[in-house]
Design a protein around this motif. Sequence first.
Motif, PDB file in Angstrom:
ATOM      1  N   LYS A  36     -55.682  90.889  19.494  1.00 20.01           N
ATOM      2  CA  LYS A  36     -54.381  90.229  19.636  1.00 20.01           C
ATOM      3  C   LYS A  36     -53.259  91.221  19.350  1.00 20.01           C
ATOM      4  CE  LYS A  36     -51.361  86.732  19.385  1.00 20.01           C
ATOM      5  NZ  LYS A  36     -50.842  86.032  20.509  1.00 20.01           N
ATOM      6  N   GLY A  37     -53.425  92.035  18.311  1.00 25.04           N
ATOM      7  CA  GLY A  37     -52.430  93.064  17.987  1.00 25.04           C
ATOM      8  C   GLY A  37     -52.268  94.065  19.118  1.00 25.04           C
ATOM      9  N   ASN A  38     -53.372  94.463  19.736  1.00 21.59           N
ATOM     10  CA  ASN A  38     -53.304  95.396  20.859  1.00 21.59           C
ATOM     11  C   ASN A  38     -52.570  94.787  22.044  1.00 21.59           C
ATOM     12  OD1 ASN A  38     -54.588  97.647  19.714  1.00 21.59           O
ATOM     13  ND2 ASN A  38     -56.609  96.782  20.132  1.00 21.59           N
ATOM     14  N   VAL A  39     -52.821  93.492  22.296  1.00 23.81           N
ATOM     15  CA  VAL A  39     -52.124  92.803  23.387  1.00 23.81           C
ATOM     16  C   VAL A  39     -50.622  92.782  23.089  1.00 23.81           C
ATOM     17  CG1 VAL A  39     -51.776  90.550  24.487  1.00 23.81           C
ATOM     18  CG2 VAL A  39     -54.092  91.436  24.144  1.00 23.81           C
ATOM     19  N   LEU A  40     -50.266  92.434  21.857  1.00 23.10           N
ATOM     20  CA  LEU A  40     -48.850  92.400  21.483  1.00 23.10           C
ATOM     21  C   LEU A  40     -48.215  93.779  21.630  1.00 23.10           C
ATOM     22  CD1 LEU A  40     -48.976  90.117  18.300  1.00 23.10           C
ATOM     23  CD2 LEU A  40     -48.032  89.526  20.541  1.00 23.10           C
ATOM     24  N   TYR A  41     -48.903  94.797  21.128  1.00 25.41           N
ATOM     25  CA  TYR A  41     -48.377  96.160  21.200  1.00 25.41           C
ATOM     26  C   TYR A  41     -48.161  96.577  22.658  1.00 25.41           C
ATOM     27  CZ  TYR A  41     -47.781 101.136  20.469  1.00 25.41           C
ATOM     28  OH  TYR A  41     -47.272 102.410  20.469  1.00 25.41           O
ATOM     29  N   ASN A  42     -49.171  96.343  23.484  1.00 30.36           N
ATOM     30  CA  ASN A  42     -49.084  96.742  24.891  1.00 30.36           C
ATOM     31  C   ASN A  42     -48.031  95.965  25.662  1.00 30.36           C
ATOM     32  OD1 ASN A  42     -51.065  98.710  24.593  1.00 30.36           O
ATOM     33  ND2 ASN A  42     -52.711  97.268  25.077  1.00 30.36           N
ATOM     34  N   SER A  43     -47.696  94.759  25.200  1.00 27.47           N
ATOM     35  CA  SER A  43     -46.663  93.967  25.868  1.00 27.47           C
ATOM     36  C   SER A  43     -45.269  94.275  25.317  1.00 27.47           C
ATOM     37  CB  SER A  43     -46.956  92.472  25.748  1.00 27.47           C
ATOM     38  OG  SER A  43     -46.795  92.048  24.411  1.00 27.47           O
ATOM     39  N   GLY A  44     -45.194  95.179  24.336  1.00 25.48           N
ATOM     40  CA  GLY A  44     -43.898  95.586  23.795  1.00 25.48           C
ATOM     41  C   GLY A  44     -43.501  94.933  22.492  1.00 25.48           C
ATOM     42  N   ASP A  45     -44.333  94.039  21.959  1.00 32.00           N
ATOM     43  CA  ASP A  45     -44.028  93.398  20.676  1.00 32.00           C
ATOM     44  C   ASP A  45     -44.630  94.238  19.553  1.00 32.00           C
ATOM     45  OD1 ASP A  45     -43.521  91.798  18.495  1.00 32.00           O
ATOM     46  OD2 ASP A  45     -44.577  90.032  19.276  1.00 32.00           O
ATOM     47  N   VAL A  46     -43.986  95.362  19.295  1.00 34.27           N
ATOM     48  CA  VAL A  46     -44.494  96.312  18.298  1.00 34.27           C
ATOM     49  C   VAL A  46     -44.470  95.703  16.902  1.00 34.27           C
ATOM     50  CG1 VAL A  46     -44.130  98.598  17.267  1.00 34.27           C
ATOM     51  CG2 VAL A  46     -43.818  98.281  19.726  1.00 34.27           C
ATOM     52  N   GLU A  47     -43.427  94.949  16.579  1.00 29.35           N
ATOM     53  CA  GLU A  47     -43.327  94.352  15.243  1.00 29.35           C
ATOM     54  C   GLU A  47     -44.418  93.306  15.015  1.00 29.35           C
ATOM     55  OE1 GLU A  47     -41.359  95.664  12.889  1.00 29.35           O
ATOM     56  OE2 GLU A  47     -40.834  97.087  14.476  1.00 29.35           O
ATOM     57  N   GLY A  48     -44.710  92.508  16.025  1.00 29.52           N
ATOM     58  CA  GLY A  48     -45.800  91.534  15.912  1.00 29.52           C
ATOM     59  C   GLY A  48     -47.132  92.224  15.742  1.00 29.52           C
ATOM     60  N   ALA A  49     -47.348  93.275  16.513  1.00 35.25           N
ATOM     61  CA  ALA A  49     -48.582  94.050  16.390  1.00 35.25           C
ATOM     62  C   ALA A  49     -48.682  94.684  15.009  1.00 35.25           C
ATOM     63  CB  ALA A  49     -48.631  95.128  17.479  1.00 35.25           C
ATOM     64  N   LYS A  50     -47.572  95.203  14.526  1.00 36.48           N
ATOM     65  CA  LYS A  50     -47.566  95.831  13.201  1.00 36.48           C
ATOM     66  C   LYS A  50     -48.015  94.845  12.124  1.00 36.48           C
ATOM     67  CE  LYS A  50     -43.965  96.612  10.283  1.00 36.48           C
ATOM     68  NZ  LYS A  50     -42.672  97.138   9.843  1.00 36.48           N
ATOM     69  N   ARG A  51     -47.505  93.632  12.171  1.00 38.34           N
ATOM     70  CA  ARG A  51     -47.895  92.626  11.165  1.00 38.34           C
ATOM     71  C   ARG A  51     -49.408  92.395  11.181  1.00 38.34           C
ATOM     72  NH1 ARG A  51     -42.974  90.555  12.815  1.00 38.34           N
ATOM     73  NH2 ARG A  51     -43.896  89.141  14.337  1.00 38.34           N
ATOM     74  N   ILE A  52     -49.963  92.314  12.372  1.00 36.75           N
ATOM     75  CA  ILE A  52     -51.411  92.109  12.474  1.00 36.75           C
ATOM     76  C   ILE A  52     -52.159  93.333  11.970  1.00 36.75           C
ATOM     77  CG2 ILE A  52     -53.329  91.857  14.108  1.00 36.75           C
ATOM     78  CD1 ILE A  52     -51.485  89.973  15.728  1.00 36.75           C
ATOM     79  N   PHE A  53     -51.744  94.518  12.403  1.00 35.89           N
ATOM     80  CA  PHE A  53     -52.440  95.741  11.997  1.00 35.89           C
ATOM     81  C   PHE A  53     -52.356  95.964  10.486  1.00 35.89           C
ATOM     82  CE2 PHE A  53     -51.370  97.520  16.473  1.00 35.89           C
ATOM     83  CZ  PHE A  53     -52.428  96.819  17.025  1.00 35.89           C
ATOM     84  N   LEU A  54     -51.224  95.594   9.888  1.00 34.86           N
ATOM     85  CA  LEU A  54     -51.119  95.695   8.427  1.00 34.86           C
ATOM     86  C   LEU A  54     -52.086  94.727   7.748  1.00 34.86           C
ATOM     87  CD1 LEU A  54     -47.254  96.003   7.948  1.00 34.86           C
ATOM     88  CD2 LEU A  54     -48.974  97.734   7.360  1.00 34.86           C
ATOM     89  N   THR A  55     -52.206  93.541   8.306  1.00 33.13           N
ATOM     90  CA  THR A  55     -53.103  92.531   7.734  1.00 33.13           C
ATOM     91  C   THR A  55     -54.559  92.972   7.814  1.00 33.13           C
ATOM     92  OG1 THR A  55     -51.574  90.758   8.315  1.00 33.13           O
ATOM     93  CG2 THR A  55     -53.856  90.128   7.913  1.00 33.13           C
ATOM     94  N   THR A  56     -54.936  93.540   8.960  1.00 36.16           N
ATOM     95  CA  THR A  56     -56.347  93.923   9.151  1.00 36.16           C
ATOM     96  C   THR A  56     -56.656  95.329   8.665  1.00 36.16           C
ATOM     97  OG1 THR A  56     -55.965  94.771  11.394  1.00 36.16           O
ATOM     98  CG2 THR A  56     -56.547  92.425  11.167  1.00 36.16           C
TER      99      THR A  56
END
Length: 115
Positions: A36-56
């Motif tokens: 999910k984080g990769n999908v967010l990152y690739n779609s341009g939602d870097v902040e959303g991806a960051k939150r997930i990557f920090l969590t995991t």
Amino acid sequence: MDYKKVFDRFEDQNGFIKTIARPAIDGSQKAALNRKGNVLYNSGDVEGAKRIFLTTGYSDGLSRVGDYYKSQGRDLDALRMYWIAPDKNKAEPIIMRLSALIQKLMHEEKDHSDE
């Protein structure tokens, strides 16, 4: 030399924040979140991806977020991500530049205090 005066000039800047331990996530949940984080990152939602990557604690994702921040000229934010990742090879050049900047500021402060 009053080092506090050197750093007080940057008081309004965001510093590093203390992080807490990551929540317990099983392997399948972690993999799903990272996807999910990769999908967010690739779609341009870097902040959303960051939150997930920090969590995991997904180091590759955190490093990519750091790369994004670095490309935007946000070196401190990039350093935070590299430090958490941990990606020492990417963090060290930023640390060296910041160290040189701090040394320069301290010398400037010393020169001004000698006047």
